[in-house]
Design an enzyme around this catalytic site. Structure first.
Site, PDB file in Angstrom:
ATOM      1  N   ASP A 114       0.872  -1.174   0.000  1.00  0.00           N
ATOM      2  CA  ASP A 114       0.000   0.000   0.000  1.00  0.00           C
ATOM      3  C   ASP A 114       0.915   1.231   0.000  1.00  0.00           C
ATOM      4  O   ASP A 114       1.347   1.681  -1.062  1.00  0.00           O
ATOM      5  CB  ASP A 114      -0.905  -0.094   1.235  1.00  0.00           C
ATOM      6  CG  ASP A 114      -1.921   1.037   1.325  1.00  0.00           C
ATOM      7  OD1 ASP A 114      -2.039   1.810   0.369  1.00  0.00           O
ATOM      8  OD2 ASP A 114      -2.600   1.153   2.359  1.00  0.00           O
ATOM      9  N   LYS A 142      -1.347  -1.436  -4.649  1.00  0.00           N
ATOM     10  CA  LYS A 142      -2.391  -0.395  -4.756  1.00  0.00           C
ATOM     11  C   LYS A 142      -1.882   0.799  -5.554  1.00  0.00           C
ATOM     12  O   LYS A 142      -0.856   1.402  -5.212  1.00  0.00           O
ATOM     13  CB  LYS A 142      -2.855   0.038  -3.372  1.00  0.00           C
ATOM     14  CG  LYS A 142      -3.667  -1.027  -2.696  1.00  0.00           C
ATOM     15  CD  LYS A 142      -4.424  -0.482  -1.524  1.00  0.00           C
ATOM     16  CE  LYS A 142      -5.004  -1.625  -0.715  1.00  0.00           C
ATOM     17  NZ  LYS A 142      -5.577  -1.176   0.551  1.00  0.00           N
ATOM     18  N   PHE A 163      -9.861  -1.040   0.498  1.00  0.00           N
ATOM     19  CA  PHE A 163      -9.461  -2.009   1.527  1.00  0.00           C
ATOM     20  C   PHE A 163     -10.115  -3.338   1.176  1.00  0.00           C
ATOM     21  O   PHE A 163     -11.333  -3.454   1.138  1.00  0.00           O
ATOM     22  CB  PHE A 163      -9.862  -1.555   2.929  1.00  0.00           C
ATOM     23  CG  PHE A 163      -9.220  -2.406   3.983  1.00  0.00           C
ATOM     24  CD1 PHE A 163      -7.947  -2.097   4.451  1.00  0.00           C
ATOM     25  CD2 PHE A 163      -9.861  -3.537   4.462  1.00  0.00           C
ATOM     26  CE1 PHE A 163      -7.324  -2.908   5.400  1.00  0.00           C
ATOM     27  CE2 PHE A 163      -9.246  -4.355   5.410  1.00  0.00           C
ATOM     28  CZ  PHE A 163      -7.976  -4.038   5.880  1.00  0.00           C
ATOM     29  N   VAL A 164      -9.273  -4.340   0.904  1.00  0.00           N
ATOM     30  CA  VAL A 164      -9.807  -5.612   0.402  1.00  0.00           C
ATOM     31  C   VAL A 164      -9.559  -6.763   1.385  1.00  0.00           C
ATOM     32  O   VAL A 164      -8.646  -6.701   2.214  1.00  0.00           O
ATOM     33  CB  VAL A 164      -9.206  -5.960  -0.977  1.00  0.00           C
ATOM     34  CG1 VAL A 164      -9.719  -5.005  -2.041  1.00  0.00           C
ATOM     35  CG2 VAL A 164      -7.689  -5.963  -0.940  1.00  0.00           C
ATOM     36  N   ASP A 170      -7.249 -10.108   5.586  1.00  0.00           N
ATOM     37  CA  ASP A 170      -8.284 -10.167   6.619  1.00  0.00           C
ATOM     38  C   ASP A 170      -8.964  -8.830   6.875  1.00  0.00           C
ATOM     39  O   ASP A 170      -8.478  -7.769   6.496  1.00  0.00           O
ATOM     40  CB  ASP A 170      -7.661 -10.604   7.949  1.00  0.00           C
ATOM     41  CG  ASP A 170      -6.808  -9.490   8.568  1.00  0.00           C
ATOM     42  OD1 ASP A 170      -5.973  -8.927   7.849  1.00  0.00           O
ATOM     43  OD2 ASP A 170      -7.013  -9.173   9.758  1.00  0.00           O
TER      44      ASP A 170
HETATM   45  P1  5GP Z   1       1.858  -0.539   3.771  1.00  0.00           P
HETATM   46  O1  5GP Z   1       2.924  -0.596   4.836  1.00  0.00           O
HETATM   47  O2  5GP Z   1       2.385  -0.836   2.386  1.00  0.00           O
HETATM   48  O3  5GP Z   1       1.083   0.744   3.815  1.00  0.00           O
HETATM   49  O4  5GP Z   1       0.778  -1.610   4.159  1.00  0.00           O
HETATM   50  C1  5GP Z   1       0.969  -2.928   3.901  1.00  0.00           C
HETATM   51  C2  5GP Z   1       0.309  -3.808   4.931  1.00  0.00           C
HETATM   52  O5  5GP Z   1      -0.940  -3.248   5.373  1.00  0.00           O
HETATM   53  C3  5GP Z   1      -0.023  -5.126   4.278  1.00  0.00           C
HETATM   54  O6  5GP Z   1       1.017  -6.056   4.486  1.00  0.00           O
HETATM   55  C4  5GP Z   1      -1.301  -5.521   4.956  1.00  0.00           C
HETATM   56  O7  5GP Z   1      -1.016  -6.227   6.138  1.00  0.00           O
HETATM   57  C5  5GP Z   1      -1.956  -4.216   5.310  1.00  0.00           C
HETATM   58  N1  5GP Z   1      -2.921  -3.799   4.263  1.00  0.00           N
HETATM   59  C6  5GP Z   1      -2.787  -2.783   3.377  1.00  0.00           C
HETATM   60  N2  5GP Z   1      -3.841  -2.688   2.572  1.00  0.00           N
HETATM   61  C7  5GP Z   1      -4.684  -3.692   2.944  1.00  0.00           C
HETATM   62  C8  5GP Z   1      -5.964  -4.130   2.462  1.00  0.00           C
HETATM   63  O8  5GP Z   1      -6.555  -3.597   1.515  1.00  0.00           O
HETATM   64  N3  5GP Z   1      -6.504  -5.205   3.104  1.00  0.00           N
HETATM   65  C9  5GP Z   1      -5.911  -5.835   4.149  1.00  0.00           C
HETATM   66  N4  5GP Z   1      -6.544  -6.862   4.701  1.00  0.00           N
HETATM   67  N5  5GP Z   1      -4.696  -5.444   4.622  1.00  0.00           N
HETATM   68  C10 5GP Z   1      -4.088  -4.394   4.025  1.00  0.00           C
END
Ligand code: 5GP
Ligand code: MG
Length: 195
Positions: A114, A142, A163-164, A170
């Site tokens: 993300d 994303k 958010f999926v 989960d």
């Molecule tokens: P980042 O550090 O890249 O912002 O977020 C990554 C982490 O956030 C992922 O490994 C996951 O655990 C969680 N995450 C981000 N987007 C989503 C989403 O759409 N759904 C879910 N279930 N977890 C997400």
């Protein structure tokens, strides 16, 4: 006879407001991703695959069966939901690994990138453990959300900023067992029964 998409046969499908990646698309892409990875690493003796739990467990379980190379598998447990680049030390990650990755070709598998902070934090810490090479593979990326780090080396699908859940991802630890990836209905987010 009414023909339903495969995902509709699963118990929670009615809980989704939309399907973002269908079960069939997941199956096809995971197979082609496995072929891409097999080709990219064709000349190495052995691959070390690290799966970030819990989100990447379902993806990794399917993906490794499409990688036709000798490989070893281990899991990394990351407790921080969001972490900055100083979020993990190499020692902390080494503590959650059973395999020594020094001098090894390592492929890190995560569920979704993300902002990029989580992946960047894990990659920085793993680099401290001196792998011979380190590449990343994510099921979902994303669009337009990256704040830090490069995109993953291997990406299953680029999706909009939603958010999926499902296929390992989960909501409050639920819905990991859905066979597709989709958006949870707003009225089902945090119902009283989960408290
Ligand atoms: P980042 O550090 O890249 O912002 O977020 C990554 C982490 O956030 C992922 O490994 C996951 O655990 C969680 N995450 C981000 N987007 C989503 C989403 O759409 N759904 C879910 N279930 N977890 C997400
Ligand atoms: Mg995660």
């Amino acid at each position: 006879m009414l023909l339903l998409p495969p995902c509709l046969f699963f118990m929670f499908e009615d809980d989704l407001s939309s399907v973002v990646v269908s079960e069939l698309d997941l199956r096809e892409r995971v197979t082609s991703l496995g072929a891409e990875i097999s080709e990219a690493y064709a000349s190495i003796p052995e691959l070390t695959v690290l799966c970030v739990t819990n989100g990447a467990v379902v993806f990794a379980a399917d993906l490794i069966r499409s990688i036709h190379l000798s490989l070893r598998l281990d899991c990394i447990s990351v407790t921080n939901y969001h972490c900055d680049e100083a979020g993990f030390t190499p020692q902390e990650l080494a503590g959650s690994l059973r395999l020594d990755i020094q001098g090894r070709h390592v492929l890190l598998i995560d569920d979704v990138v993300d902002t990029g902070r989580t992946l960047r934090g894990i990659v920085s810490a793993l680099e401290g453990l001196k792998p011979r090479s380190l590449k990343t593979c994510v099921l979902l990326s994303k669009e337009g959300r990256r704040e830090v780090g490069e995109d993953a080396d291997f990406i299953g699908f680029t999706i909009p900023d939603l958010f999926v859940v499902g296929y390992g991802l989960d909501f409050a630890e639920r819905y990991r067992n859905l066979s597709c990836v989709g958006v949870l209905r707003p009225d089902l987010q945090n119902p009283p029964a989960w408290q």
